[in-house]
Design a protein around this motif. Sequence first.
Motif, mmCIF file in Angstrom:
data_model
loop_
_atom_site.group_PDB
_atom_site.id
_atom_site.type_symbol
_atom_site.label_atom_id
_atom_site.label_comp_id
_atom_site.label_asym_id
_atom_site.label_seq_id
_atom_site.Cartn_x
_atom_site.Cartn_y
_atom_site.Cartn_z
ATOM 1 N N SER A 23 0.860 -1.188 0.000
ATOM 2 C CA SER A 23 0.000 0.000 0.000
ATOM 3 C C SER A 23 0.894 1.235 0.000
ATOM 4 O O SER A 23 2.102 1.153 0.237
ATOM 5 C CB SER A 23 -0.885 0.003 1.243
ATOM 6 N N LYS A 24 0.306 2.389 -0.223
ATOM 7 C CA LYS A 24 1.074 3.639 -0.195
ATOM 8 C C LYS A 24 1.778 3.794 1.150
ATOM 9 O O LYS A 24 2.960 4.148 1.211
ATOM 10 C CB LYS A 24 0.165 4.839 -0.451
ATOM 11 N N GLU A 25 1.047 3.530 2.215
ATOM 12 C CA GLU A 25 1.601 3.691 3.560
ATOM 13 C C GLU A 25 2.754 2.723 3.793
ATOM 14 O O GLU A 25 3.801 3.100 4.329
ATOM 15 C CB GLU A 25 0.507 3.490 4.618
ATOM 16 N N ASP A 26 2.563 1.446 3.400
ATOM 17 C CA ASP A 26 3.620 0.451 3.590
ATOM 18 C C ASP A 26 4.850 0.774 2.745
ATOM 19 O O ASP A 26 5.983 0.587 3.187
ATOM 20 C CB ASP A 26 3.107 -0.953 3.261
ATOM 21 N N LEU A 27 4.625 1.267 1.539
ATOM 22 C CA LEU A 27 5.743 1.609 0.673
ATOM 23 C C LEU A 27 6.553 2.752 1.278
ATOM 24 O O LEU A 27 7.792 2.730 1.253
ATOM 25 C CB LEU A 27 5.234 1.979 -0.720
ATOM 26 N N LEU A 28 5.870 3.740 1.844
ATOM 27 C CA LEU A 28 6.584 4.847 2.481
ATOM 28 C C LEU A 28 7.291 4.401 3.758
ATOM 29 O O LEU A 28 8.322 4.973 4.126
ATOM 30 C CB LEU A 28 5.631 6.005 2.768
ATOM 31 N N THR A 29 6.767 3.400 4.425
ATOM 32 C CA THR A 29 7.440 2.861 5.608
ATOM 33 C C THR A 29 8.732 2.160 5.201
ATOM 34 O O THR A 29 9.774 2.323 5.833
ATOM 35 C CB THR A 29 6.515 1.875 6.359
ATOM 36 N N VAL A 30 8.666 1.395 4.121
ATOM 37 C CA VAL A 30 9.835 0.663 3.634
ATOM 38 C C VAL A 30 10.849 1.617 3.007
ATOM 39 O O VAL A 30 12.054 1.431 3.144
ATOM 40 C CB VAL A 30 9.395 -0.418 2.614
ATOM 41 N N HIS A 31 10.368 2.630 2.292
ATOM 42 C CA HIS A 31 11.209 3.650 1.637
ATOM 43 C C HIS A 31 10.829 5.016 2.196
ATOM 44 O O HIS A 31 10.136 5.787 1.536
ATOM 45 C CB HIS A 31 10.982 3.665 0.123
ATOM 46 N N PRO A 32 11.286 5.360 3.389
ATOM 47 C CA PRO A 32 10.825 6.600 4.033
ATOM 48 C C PRO A 32 11.157 7.883 3.270
ATOM 49 O O PRO A 32 10.474 8.890 3.458
ATOM 50 C CB PRO A 32 11.517 6.587 5.403
ATOM 51 N N THR A 33 12.150 7.868 2.406
ATOM 52 C CA THR A 33 12.514 9.088 1.675
ATOM 53 C C THR A 33 11.947 9.113 0.258
ATOM 54 O O THR A 33 12.212 10.060 -0.488
ATOM 55 C CB THR A 33 14.047 9.238 1.603
ATOM 56 N N LEU A 34 11.173 8.107 -0.121
ATOM 57 C CA LEU A 34 10.672 8.015 -1.494
ATOM 58 C C LEU A 34 9.855 9.240 -1.889
ATOM 59 O O LEU A 34 10.048 9.803 -2.966
ATOM 60 C CB LEU A 34 9.845 6.741 -1.690
ATOM 61 N N GLY A 35 8.960 9.673 -1.029
ATOM 62 C CA GLY A 35 8.134 10.843 -1.335
ATOM 63 C C GLY A 35 8.974 12.076 -1.595
ATOM 64 O O GLY A 35 8.735 12.819 -2.555
ATOM 65 N N GLU A 36 9.982 12.299 -0.769
ATOM 66 C CA GLU A 36 10.866 13.453 -0.935
ATOM 67 C C GLU A 36 11.699 13.332 -2.215
ATOM 68 O O GLU A 36 11.913 14.328 -2.916
ATOM 69 C CB GLU A 36 11.780 13.584 0.282
ATOM 70 N N LYS A 57 5.973 -1.432 -6.857
ATOM 71 C CA LYS A 57 5.326 -1.269 -5.551
ATOM 72 C C LYS A 57 5.393 -2.547 -4.707
ATOM 73 O O LYS A 57 4.732 -2.645 -3.688
ATOM 74 C CB LYS A 57 3.866 -0.843 -5.753
ATOM 75 N N MET A 58 6.186 -3.504 -5.147
ATOM 76 C CA MET A 58 6.355 -4.737 -4.382
ATOM 77 C C MET A 58 7.498 -4.556 -3.389
ATOM 78 O O MET A 58 8.281 -3.608 -3.494
ATOM 79 C CB MET A 58 6.611 -5.906 -5.326
ATOM 80 N N SER A 59 7.594 -5.470 -2.460
ATOM 81 C CA SER A 59 8.620 -5.392 -1.428
ATOM 82 C C SER A 59 10.022 -5.307 -2.035
ATOM 83 O O SER A 59 10.340 -6.045 -2.970
ATOM 84 C CB SER A 59 8.549 -6.627 -0.529
#
Length: 183
Positions: A23-36, A57-59
């Motif tokens: 999910s979007k939330e899980d992806l940001l948890t795994v890649h915390p700087t992805l949004g930035e 978007k997979m692990s």
Amino acid sequence: MRLELFVLPSVMRKDFMDAFVLSKEDLLTVHPTLGEELEAHGLDFHEWYDESYLWDKMSPDLPEVDFAAALSLLRKREGTVLFMSESESSHKPCSLTYRGRQVCDFVAMADPKELADRIEYEWFESARLFWEENRCMADAILPDDLYVFDTTLDWVIVFTHESDPALDGTRKGAESRLCLAFE
């Protein structure tokens, strides 16, 4: 290759997404700087997520394997396997040619050895035709991005359309196809 369409593709596609796509939330948890990182390139995370390939978007723990290894893993499977591609709403090439018509948002079933043979044939033949004759393959039935799994959703083999751009135009380039596998 003999294949059949799965009766309730939307249910199986949802189950696949729940099992393998973050999910979007899980992806940001795994890649915390992805949004930035995306924002620094002028991209909105939510738009990127909605438009990206499922395999993006997979692990990140999903191991990369080379094309030959992915085909070998598939050929070792017993029984029938399921496969699907991107959804039509992703605006990515996603259709399967089935009985002369294009089918999107499908889940199909096939023998793993026959599917592996077809994936291998189409990938190498389409590359050869493009390099040598600058034309597309006329008898292709599979989309380039494929997700192969079974009803238990315990494993997945991903065949992407990506290969090493430094090797484009060569057999080694086609052999460098990016694949992922979780067993």
